[in-house]
Design a protein around this motif. Structure first.
Motif, mmCIF file in Angstrom:
data_model
loop_
_atom_site.group_PDB
_atom_site.id
_atom_site.type_symbol
_atom_site.label_atom_id
_atom_site.label_comp_id
_atom_site.label_asym_id
_atom_site.label_seq_id
_atom_site.Cartn_x
_atom_site.Cartn_y
_atom_site.Cartn_z
ATOM 1 N N ALA A 233 0.986 -1.464 -0.179
ATOM 2 C CA ALA A 233 0.122 0.112 0.208
ATOM 3 C C ALA A 233 0.882 1.791 0.120
ATOM 4 C CB ALA A 233 -0.993 -0.360 1.328
ATOM 5 N N ALA A 234 1.936 1.147 0.565
ATOM 6 C CA ALA A 234 2.708 1.898 0.711
ATOM 7 C C ALA A 234 3.353 2.907 -0.729
ATOM 8 C CB ALA A 234 3.917 2.136 1.921
ATOM 9 N N ASN A 235 3.905 1.660 -1.483
ATOM 10 C CA ASN A 235 3.721 2.014 -2.561
ATOM 11 C C ASN A 235 3.047 2.622 -3.404
ATOM 12 O OD1 ASN A 235 6.453 1.612 -4.231
ATOM 13 N ND2 ASN A 235 6.688 -0.248 -2.796
ATOM 14 N N PHE A 236 1.881 1.665 -3.816
ATOM 15 C CA PHE A 236 1.428 1.916 -4.659
ATOM 16 C C PHE A 236 0.156 2.931 -4.685
ATOM 17 C CE2 PHE A 236 3.981 -2.372 -5.893
ATOM 18 C CZ PHE A 236 4.437 -1.896 -6.662
ATOM 19 N N ALA A 237 -0.478 3.113 -3.287
ATOM 20 C CA ALA A 237 -1.754 3.797 -3.002
ATOM 21 C C ALA A 237 -1.262 5.509 -3.812
ATOM 22 C CB ALA A 237 -1.685 3.897 -1.416
ATOM 23 N N HIS A 238 -0.516 6.022 -3.449
ATOM 24 C CA HIS A 238 -0.268 7.642 -3.958
ATOM 25 C C HIS A 238 0.264 7.144 -5.294
ATOM 26 C CE1 HIS A 238 -2.480 7.723 -0.206
ATOM 27 N NE2 HIS A 238 -1.436 6.694 0.321
ATOM 28 N N LYS A 239 0.490 6.680 -6.448
ATOM 29 C CA LYS A 239 1.354 6.588 -7.141
ATOM 30 C C LYS A 239 0.912 8.046 -7.919
ATOM 31 C CE LYS A 239 4.075 3.773 -9.247
ATOM 32 N NZ LYS A 239 5.036 4.535 -9.082
ATOM 33 N N PRO A 240 1.667 8.640 -8.991
ATOM 34 C CA PRO A 240 0.520 9.984 -10.057
ATOM 35 C C PRO A 240 0.013 8.906 -10.985
ATOM 36 C CG PRO A 240 3.132 10.181 -9.859
ATOM 37 C CD PRO A 240 2.730 8.836 -8.902
ATOM 38 N N ASP A 241 -1.489 8.961 -11.353
ATOM 39 C CA ASP A 241 -1.845 8.621 -12.433
ATOM 40 C C ASP A 241 -2.964 6.805 -12.768
ATOM 41 O OD1 ASP A 241 -3.179 10.143 -14.349
ATOM 42 O OD2 ASP A 241 -1.715 11.204 -13.807
ATOM 43 N N LEU A 242 -2.408 6.620 -11.158
ATOM 44 C CA LEU A 242 -2.392 4.735 -10.520
ATOM 45 C C LEU A 242 -4.133 5.474 -9.653
ATOM 46 C CD1 LEU A 242 -1.664 2.112 -11.253
ATOM 47 C CD2 LEU A 242 -0.118 2.431 -9.510
ATOM 48 N N ALA A 243 -5.287 4.359 -9.781
ATOM 49 C CA ALA A 243 -5.677 4.277 -9.076
ATOM 50 C C ALA A 243 -6.071 3.450 -8.362
ATOM 51 C CB ALA A 243 -7.167 4.502 -9.644
ATOM 52 N N TYR A 244 -5.382 3.191 -6.772
ATOM 53 C CA TYR A 244 -5.646 2.030 -5.869
ATOM 54 C C TYR A 244 -6.814 1.880 -5.312
ATOM 55 C CZ TYR A 244 -4.150 -0.192 -1.852
ATOM 56 O OH TYR A 244 -3.607 -1.087 -1.276
#
Length: 729
Positions: A233-244
């Motif tokens: 979650a820490a790695n992918f929850a807040h990437k630009p243009d990637l809905a989590y």
């Protein structure tokens, strides 16, 4: 009693006693009949895992990496369309089983058991490997991947939008399709995964359609290495243009609801999304893995207590969809059915001979590969003033540019991709004007990541395109070579030729650049390409041959569905002269678009019988210089241009050597692992002529005045020829 048996006995006992794990109640849009179907898919997943271990113990089966604990992936399959291409994690039997329920006429238990037993009747791999995959289910086969399948998911997703504009002759994905790609939490850390997901975001950030759904199955461990709590979650929850999105894979109701939301987000917005699904791993990594050697027994038992099938029995009962007694009966019946099927599957034939194993290395030819080829007016509009320039001899880089133009005019499904190829026209100007001629949709400037470039090409080939990716320098290939070895070349092999990814990979390489770049820009090692079964490697030495060979490479890709690498010698891109400055003898007129050099053909220069010099690329330029000097000394030599470096053009080469008394191989690759090893072996085994080789040293290439010191030069070639001819000076 092993852990699989313990989990099985626990399930029987706990369901019978009503001792079911606690959790949230059933909620969301999952209807009762579909919920029961998902449970059945989970039971079949579990039964196959149990039986696979029994088959291995009996010497009947050969694969025990199971999907138990990941049964929630059945809910993800139910949330997608069967026309959505799926690149699967190896623990996704439940996904494939549930997708089989969406497509009429499937016999999924039988098919998967044939795969376990490595039967040649296995409908996907033909007994070559236990793989998840199915042509009917739109699931290209995967073996045990470490994120190597993620880059091609980006390519397939990109191709959906491009196909609406370009319309290749045939395509596999409809306009509303999305691409799903699943992987484990451990694989999410691999540079390949990080690069592919970054590429999807980089593309979407520029408002380019990228309908890919990343699904991370987080069971908290990779073989024995734990994933830190909260890391995914820490790695992918807040990437630009990637809905989590996140869901509990132990809860089919939650998984279906969230997976459907994520899929609809991707389908409607044409942007990437990341579905983080909680799972558990039951039984360990594989059959031989004993978890208690590296995990506390209490942790193993806690995971087993969270058995997804137990959660599903509780949820179905609370929803009034299926009572526990009925659920237990379904579980038992499924095991009994799988055992019955197993007894028949193990009697089916298996591969025995090398010829059977290798039968699918070379994909089948296309039955219909028409040309859509250009009108005279279209060609005139594309080339403009270059048509006049074609009347005079040209350098190699320009001939390649024109050949690419003609090919792209003729075949609309050809698309180019690579670093700096559109706006700049390539580092050496080879792709100049192509962006203006065909637009950025077909001449794609990529980010700086060779794995993503090759993955883009592989994925686009899944949807009817003939990609021509460019790797800027041969030395840059090595960090991405597995995209060719582990993905592109193996696809027809593990699918019996049902899936193919035809393409022509252009690579600028080899040495002899004066004073530039050192070993990253002058790389004389392509052994890694010659080691890939089924890959064709082609290398020209002059402009006219480059155009003719590139056309044949594209024909091989389009009509024979082959994976081809076209290696372009950088130092010869601008070469004009041969013997003297200003003689212009290395320039060539651009050949008529109908002219090709056929696969396996070689070119012979001269008929001298004292010596045959066999070479290619820069070695040809040097060997033709040596031929003239040798003639002045009374040694009559012929020079043979190989063109095809893998597979070697054996018959044509031996015919071209003909009545020459001796053979000298001039090879600009290294003495160890270089092409000369194979050539000398061939010539020694098939002729009785004296054979010698003159190669590069086992060294990297330096920058500066010593740029060619480690490789064959005119003087050293002459010395080797004189020695072989018995005329040493």
């Amino acid at each position: 009693m092993d852990r699989a048996q313990i989990v099985h006995e626990n399930f029987l006992r706990r369901v019978a006693e009503g001792d079911l794990p606690q959790g949230a109640g059933p909620s969301g849009p999952l209807q009762a009949d579909l919920a029961v179907q998902l449970y059945r898919s989970g039971c079949l997943t579990r039964a196959l895992d149990i039986v696979s271990r029994k088959m291995q113990a009996a010497g009947e089966g050969f694969y025990t990496i199971g999907s138990s604990g990941h049964e929630g992936m059945a809910a993800v399959a139910a949330a997608l369309h069967p026309t959505d291409m799926a690149f699967l994690h190896y623990r996704d039997a439940a996904f494939q089983i549930e997708r089989a329920n969406q497509v009429p006429g499937q016999s999924i238990a039988w098919d998967m058991l044939l795969s376990f037993t490595c039967s040649s009747d296995d409908p996907i791999s033909g007994g070559r490997h236990k793989v998840l995959g199915s042509k009917a289910l739109n699931i290209p086969p995967q073996t045990s991947t470490i994120a190597s399948h993620l880059p091609k998911a980006v390519g397939a997703a990109y191709s959906v939008g491009l196909a609406k504009r370009v319309m290749p002759e045939h395509r596999a994905l409809p306009d509303d399709a999305i691409v799903m790609c699943s992987f484990g939490d451990a694989s999410a850390n691999h540079s390949t995964a990080q690069g592919a997901i970054n590429t999807s975001c980089w593309t979407a950030y520029q408002k380019v359609p990228m309908p890919v759904l990343w699904v991370c199955e987080d069971n908290g461990i990779g073989i024995s290495t734990k994933t830190p709590n909260g890391w995914i979650a820490a790695n992918f929850a807040h990437k630009p243009d990637l809905a989590y999105f996140a869901c509990d894979g132990l809860d089919i109701y939650d998984s279906f609801r969230v997976a459907r939301e994520a899929a609809e987000y991707v389908r409607k917005r044409r942007k990437p999304a990341f579905l983080h699904i909680r799972t558990v791993r039951l039984y360990g990594h594989a059959g031989a893995d004993v978890q208690t050697t590296y995990m506390p027994k209490a942790q193993v038992e806690a995971d087993e207590a969270n058995d997804p099938l137990l959660h599903t029995v509780r949820l179905l009962g609370e929803a009034g969809a299926l009572d526990p007694a009925e659920a237990l009966a379904i579980y038992r019946q499924t095991l009994e059915r799988v055992e019955r099927i197993r007894n028949e599957a193990v009697t089916r034939p298996r591969l025995k001979a090398a010829s059977e194993v290798m039968a699918s290395l070379i994909p089948p030819k296309r039955s219909n590969a028409p040309s859509n080829g250009p009108s005279t007016d279209a060609r005139a509009a594309a080339f403009g003033s270059d048509l006049k320039a074609m009347e005079s001899p040209q350098i190699m880089s320009r001939c390649i540019n024109w050949a690419l133009t003609d090919l792209m005019l003729e075949h609309r499904e050809i698309a180019l991709m690579g670093e700096d190829i559109c706006a700049k026209g390539g580092v050496y100007g080879v792709t100049q004007k192509l962006g203006q001629r065909f637009g950025r949709a077909r001449v794609i400037d990529t980010l700086l990541d060779e794995q993503s470039i090759l993955g883009l090409a592989i994925g686009m080939a899944h949807n009817g395109f003939v990609p021509v990716p460019e790797i800027q320098f041969l030395a840059y290939l090595h960090n991405a070579e597995d995209q060719l070895r582990g993905e592109a070349a193996t696809l027809p092999f593990f699918s019996g030729g049902q899936f193919t990814n035809p393409m022509v990979v252009r690579i600028a390489g080899l040495g002899y650049q004066k004073g530039f770049g050192g070993h990253f820009h002058n790389d004389n090692s392509f052994a890694v390409l010659r080691d890939i079964p089924g890959l064709i490697l082609c290398c020209p030495s002059n402009g006219a041959d480059a155009a003719k060979l590139l056309r044949e490479c594209v024909r091989l890709a389009r009509e024979e569905q082959r994976l081809v690498v076209f290696l372009e010698p950088i130092a010869l891109y601008p070469m004009r002269d041969l013997h003297e400055p200003g003689d212009g003898l290395w320039l060539r007129e651009y050949p008529d678009p109908s002219e090709r050099i056929g696969f396996g053909d070689v070119s012979r220069h001269g008929d001298g019988i004292d010596l045959a010099i066999v070479s290619y690329a820069n070695g040809m330029h040097l060997s033709l210089q040596a031929q003239k000097r040798l003639a002045e000394e009374g040694i009559a030599a012929r020079v043979i241009d190989l063109h095809w470096l893998n597979p070697l053009p054996e018959a044509a080469l031996l015919d071209a050597v003909g009545d020459a008394a001796r053979v000298l191989v001039v090879d600009e690759t290294r003495r160890t692992g270089g092409l000369a090893e194979a050539l000398v072996t061939l010539l020694t085994e098939r002729t009785d002529k004296p054979v010698a080789r003159h190669t590069a040293e086992d060294s990297f290439i330096p920058t500066g005045p010593a740029y060619a010191a480690t490789m064959p030069g005119i003087d050293s070639i002459l010395a080797a020829a004189r020695d072989l001819a018995g005329e040493a000076a």
